[in-house]
Write a protein that holds these residues in place. Structure first.
Motif, mmCIF file in Angstrom:
data_model
loop_
_atom_site.group_PDB
_atom_site.id
_atom_site.type_symbol
_atom_site.label_atom_id
_atom_site.label_comp_id
_atom_site.label_asym_id
_atom_site.label_seq_id
_atom_site.Cartn_x
_atom_site.Cartn_y
_atom_site.Cartn_z
ATOM 1 N N GLY A 42 4.165 -6.006 -15.616
ATOM 2 C CA GLY A 42 4.364 -7.415 -15.934
ATOM 3 C C GLY A 42 5.058 -7.541 -17.269
ATOM 4 N N ALA A 43 4.881 -8.699 -17.920
ATOM 5 C CA ALA A 43 5.547 -8.935 -19.205
ATOM 6 C C ALA A 43 4.942 -8.092 -20.309
ATOM 7 C CB ALA A 43 5.473 -10.414 -19.554
ATOM 8 N N GLY A 44 3.638 -7.827 -20.258
ATOM 9 C CA GLY A 44 2.972 -7.036 -21.287
ATOM 10 C C GLY A 44 2.526 -5.694 -20.741
ATOM 11 N N GLU A 45 1.275 -5.319 -21.046
ATOM 12 C CA GLU A 45 0.738 -4.070 -20.532
ATOM 13 C C GLU A 45 0.521 -4.164 -19.029
ATOM 14 O OE1 GLU A 45 -2.816 -3.024 -22.554
ATOM 15 O OE2 GLU A 45 -1.764 -2.226 -24.320
ATOM 16 N N PRO A 46 0.497 -3.026 -18.330
ATOM 17 C CA PRO A 46 0.225 -3.055 -16.900
ATOM 18 C C PRO A 46 -1.088 -3.757 -16.593
ATOM 19 C CG PRO A 46 1.021 -0.896 -17.551
ATOM 20 C CD PRO A 46 0.797 -1.655 -18.819
ATOM 21 N N VAL A 47 -1.120 -4.464 -15.476
ATOM 22 C CA VAL A 47 -2.291 -5.222 -15.049
ATOM 23 C C VAL A 47 -2.996 -4.449 -13.945
ATOM 24 C CG1 VAL A 47 -3.076 -7.389 -14.022
ATOM 25 C CG2 VAL A 47 -1.156 -7.387 -15.639
ATOM 26 N N ALA A 48 -4.316 -4.322 -14.058
ATOM 27 C CA ALA A 48 -5.084 -3.580 -13.063
ATOM 28 C C ALA A 48 -4.940 -4.220 -11.688
ATOM 29 C CB ALA A 48 -6.550 -3.522 -13.472
ATOM 30 N N ALA A 49 -4.758 -3.389 -10.672
ATOM 31 C CA ALA A 49 -4.661 -3.836 -9.278
ATOM 32 C C ALA A 49 -5.522 -2.908 -8.435
ATOM 33 C CB ALA A 49 -3.218 -3.827 -8.807
ATOM 34 N N PRO A 50 -6.826 -3.173 -8.340
ATOM 35 C CA PRO A 50 -7.747 -2.269 -7.631
ATOM 36 C C PRO A 50 -7.346 -1.969 -6.200
ATOM 37 C CG PRO A 50 -8.971 -3.916 -8.885
ATOM 38 C CD PRO A 50 -7.538 -4.317 -8.946
ATOM 39 N N VAL A 51 -6.603 -2.882 -5.562
ATOM 40 C CA VAL A 51 -6.195 -2.650 -4.186
ATOM 41 C C VAL A 51 -5.239 -1.466 -4.080
ATOM 42 C CG1 VAL A 51 -4.183 -4.165 -4.190
ATOM 43 C CG2 VAL A 51 -5.504 -3.900 -2.098
ATOM 44 N N LEU A 52 -4.675 -1.027 -5.212
ATOM 45 C CA LEU A 52 -3.750 0.114 -5.230
ATOM 46 C C LEU A 52 -4.431 1.413 -5.653
ATOM 47 C CD1 LEU A 52 -0.657 -1.587 -6.927
ATOM 48 C CD2 LEU A 52 -0.918 -1.026 -4.502
ATOM 49 N N ASP A 53 -5.745 1.388 -5.822
ATOM 50 C CA ASP A 53 -6.442 2.579 -6.311
ATOM 51 C C ASP A 53 -6.384 3.746 -5.328
ATOM 52 O OD1 ASP A 53 -7.093 1.077 -8.502
ATOM 53 O OD2 ASP A 53 -9.234 0.907 -8.048
ATOM 54 N N ALA A 54 -6.500 3.461 -4.042
ATOM 55 C CA ALA A 54 -6.551 4.537 -3.037
ATOM 56 C C ALA A 54 -5.250 5.325 -3.022
ATOM 57 C CB ALA A 54 -6.841 3.955 -1.658
ATOM 58 N N PRO A 55 -5.318 6.648 -3.042
ATOM 59 C CA PRO A 55 -4.100 7.478 -3.126
ATOM 60 C C PRO A 55 -3.109 7.275 -1.993
ATOM 61 C CG PRO A 55 -6.058 8.772 -3.601
ATOM 62 C CD PRO A 55 -6.544 7.457 -3.095
ATOM 63 N N ASP A 56 -3.576 6.836 -0.815
ATOM 64 C CA ASP A 56 -2.659 6.664 0.311
ATOM 65 C C ASP A 56 -2.166 5.232 0.464
ATOM 66 O OD1 ASP A 56 -5.090 5.639 1.027
ATOM 67 O OD2 ASP A 56 -5.116 6.500 3.044
ATOM 68 N N THR A 57 -2.424 4.375 -0.521
ATOM 69 C CA THR A 57 -1.945 2.999 -0.476
ATOM 70 C C THR A 57 -0.538 2.924 -1.039
ATOM 71 O OG1 THR A 57 -4.184 2.114 -0.684
ATOM 72 C CG2 THR A 57 -2.381 0.628 -1.218
ATOM 73 N N ARG A 58 0.336 2.179 -0.372
ATOM 74 C CA ARG A 58 1.718 2.006 -0.829
ATOM 75 C C ARG A 58 1.922 0.557 -1.267
ATOM 76 N NH1 ARG A 58 5.130 6.063 1.292
ATOM 77 N NH2 ARG A 58 3.841 7.779 2.070
ATOM 78 N N LEU A 59 2.956 0.351 -2.073
ATOM 79 C CA LEU A 59 3.308 -0.981 -2.554
ATOM 80 C C LEU A 59 4.682 -1.357 -2.008
ATOM 81 C CD1 LEU A 59 2.622 -3.409 -4.369
ATOM 82 C CD2 LEU A 59 3.659 -2.161 -6.281
ATOM 83 N N ALA A 60 4.705 -2.386 -1.162
ATOM 84 C CA ALA A 60 5.951 -2.878 -0.568
ATOM 85 C C ALA A 60 6.173 -4.300 -1.057
ATOM 86 C CB ALA A 60 5.868 -2.840 0.952
ATOM 87 N N GLY A 61 7.055 -4.458 -2.053
ATOM 88 C CA GLY A 61 7.227 -5.771 -2.666
ATOM 89 C C GLY A 61 5.961 -6.174 -3.384
ATOM 90 N N ASP A 62 5.353 -7.301 -2.975
ATOM 91 C CA ASP A 62 4.102 -7.775 -3.571
ATOM 92 C C ASP A 62 2.890 -7.429 -2.717
ATOM 93 O OD1 ASP A 62 5.476 -8.992 -5.712
ATOM 94 O OD2 ASP A 62 5.886 -10.779 -4.503
ATOM 95 N N VAL A 63 3.068 -6.572 -1.722
ATOM 96 C CA VAL A 63 2.020 -6.297 -0.748
ATOM 97 C C VAL A 63 1.590 -4.831 -0.826
ATOM 98 C CG1 VAL A 63 1.431 -6.283 1.700
ATOM 99 C CG2 VAL A 63 2.876 -8.099 0.786
ATOM 100 N N ALA A 64 0.265 -4.614 -0.886
ATOM 101 C CA ALA A 64 -0.297 -3.268 -0.829
ATOM 102 C C ALA A 64 -0.652 -2.969 0.618
ATOM 103 C CB ALA A 64 -1.528 -3.174 -1.707
ATOM 104 N N VAL A 65 -0.185 -1.843 1.143
ATOM 105 C CA VAL A 65 -0.421 -1.510 2.547
ATOM 106 C C VAL A 65 -1.038 -0.127 2.658
ATOM 107 C CG1 VAL A 65 1.391 -2.989 3.462
ATOM 108 C CG2 VAL A 65 1.950 -0.646 2.781
ATOM 109 N N GLY A 66 -1.911 0.011 3.640
ATOM 110 C CA GLY A 66 -2.536 1.294 3.899
ATOM 111 C C GLY A 66 -3.260 1.258 5.226
#
Length: 416
Positions: free
Chosen positions: A280-304
């Motif tokens: 983001g504009a400052g420090e990275p913002v936590a996104a727990p939905v991305l914690d799992a190693p097999d989760t991918r980020l497609a645009g604004d969507v976390a998929v797994g």
């Protein structure tokens, strides 16, 4: 034994000198630094939108540039062919070769193809013609392990070579063992250069906000450094729970490891306390939905894939957006900002729209008489195209190329 004297001695000596000069000239022509550029002779092809399906089977990995040409890497050469949807590799559209330097990596932005070489030179080529747009002296790359014959790592995931967009400027970034530098993509003007402690900085990728991300491992605790792509100004970030080691994985990148929307941090490989973050504009913002190693980020969507279902959640809030049940062992193969690519156990490719979840296409990843019994290797997806290496089962990463790859043309290129 009779030795030549007088005039005869002069003639013999002259002949020896001529032979030595000719030999020296031959050696110089063969071993002297050289550069050969073969420009395009035809018109720049138009971008097309082929129907979904397999379009090509290739011996080497293609970088799709501007939706119009395919660019390949060889040991001392970068070259292009066209059109993108042609089913075989064709006669080069243009070619650029250097000697004795070796090609270290290739990236592209728009119609510009940027190459990096073992002597540190960065050479930008106009993809429309193959002409040299600009060149610059940059940091010498670290020595890399021997590359596989497809050249996939050089064009799909090159070490130490990135592009980033900062405000209205697109920047080329090169990272070596003891230095980093950035140039204006448009004209090659050097924007900054910074010396770093040898072996301390591991480049990770670039952000959508125009920053170069690297891990500094030489302090008492490993940190993540964010450098402004246009100025080189550094902001340092210490992820919670960090230690002497830190593994950082870029997420949601537009191409290779450039233009990434987030990252995942872990203390080490397989760490069960991995944490996902969004830029983001400052420090990275936590996104727990991305914690799992097999989760991918497609645009604004976390998929797994969870319990046999493909689940898509809004990355910042975790709110479920859509899901597909009963995928029968399918897994996420690759993502783009607008697409999610899955591969089934029988190697069928399924592509969903990342926002709506609607199926865009589904077909078998095979061409002609290709076997469908293979494992996917390195994967690349950009602009609706997906390319994948086909590996022989069981996969043996220590095997030579003939055993490692399924066939002599192991790269499949698909339109999705």
């Amino acid at each position: 034994m009779v030795f030549p004297t007088g005039r005869r001695l002069f003639v013999v000596a002259a002949a020896v000198v001529v032979v030595l000069v000719a030999a020296a000239a031959t050696v110089f022509r063969v071993l002297a630094p050289a550069e050969v550029s073969t420009l395009a002779s035809g018109a720049y092809p138009t971008a097309t939108a082929p129907p979904p399906g397999l379009v090509a089977r290739l011996p080497v990995a293609p970088l799709v540039v501007d939706g119009r040409i395919r660019v390949y890497a060889a040991e001392r050469q970068v070259y292009a062919d066209e059109p993108v949807e042609f089913k075989h590799r064709s006669t080069p559209y243009w070619s650029y070769r250097r000697w004795p330097a070796k090609l270290a990596g290739v990236v592209a932005s728009g119609h510009t193809v940027v190459t990096r070489w073992s002597d540190g030179q960065v050479v930008a080529l106009d993809g429309r013609t193959g002409e040299i747009a600009w060149r610059a002296e940059g940091p010498v790359p670290e020595d890399d392990a021997a590359a596989r014959r497809t050249g996939a790592e050089s064009v799909w995931n090159p070490e130490g070579l990135f592009v980033a967009s900062s405000a209205d400027t697109s920047v080329v970034l090169s990272v070596g063992r003891d230095a980093m530098a950035g140039w204006n993509l448009a004209d090659g003007q050097r924007l900054w250069q910074s010396d770093v402690r040898p072996g301390c900085q591991q480049a990770v990728g670039t952000t959508t906000a125009g920053g170069l991300v690297s891990v500094d491992s030489c302090g008492s605790a490993a940190t993540v450094d964010f450098r402004d792509a246009a100025t080189g100004a550094v902001t340092r970030w210490s992820p919670p729970g960090g230690g002497e080691t830190l593994v950082v994985t870029p997420l949601g990148c537009r191409s290779g490891r450039s233009g990434c929307a987030g990252l995942r941090t872990a203390v080490g490989p397989g760490d069960d306390t991995a944490r996902g973050w969004l830029f983001g504009a400052g420090e990275p913002v936590a996104a727990p939905v991305l914690d799992a190693p097999d989760t991918r980020l497609a645009g604004d969507v976390a998929v797994g894939v969870r319990d046999g279902a493909l689940v898509a959640r809004e990355a910042r809030t975790g709110t479920e957006q859509w899901r597909h049940e009963d995928l029968g062992g399918a897994r996420v193969l690759a993502v783009e900002p607008d697409r999610v690519h899955l591969i089934t156990e029988s190697n069928a490719l399924i592509t969903y729209d990342s926002v709506s979840g609607d199926q865009r296409s589904r077909f078998m990843l095979s061409l002609g008489t290709d076997s469908t019994s293979w494992a996917p290797g390195t994967v690349y997806a950009v602009g609706g195209y997906l390319a994948v290496e086909c590996l022989r089962l069981p996969v043996d990463s220590a095997a030579d190329d003939q055993r490692y790859f399924l066939t002599s043309r192991p790269v499949l290129l698909a339109a999705t």
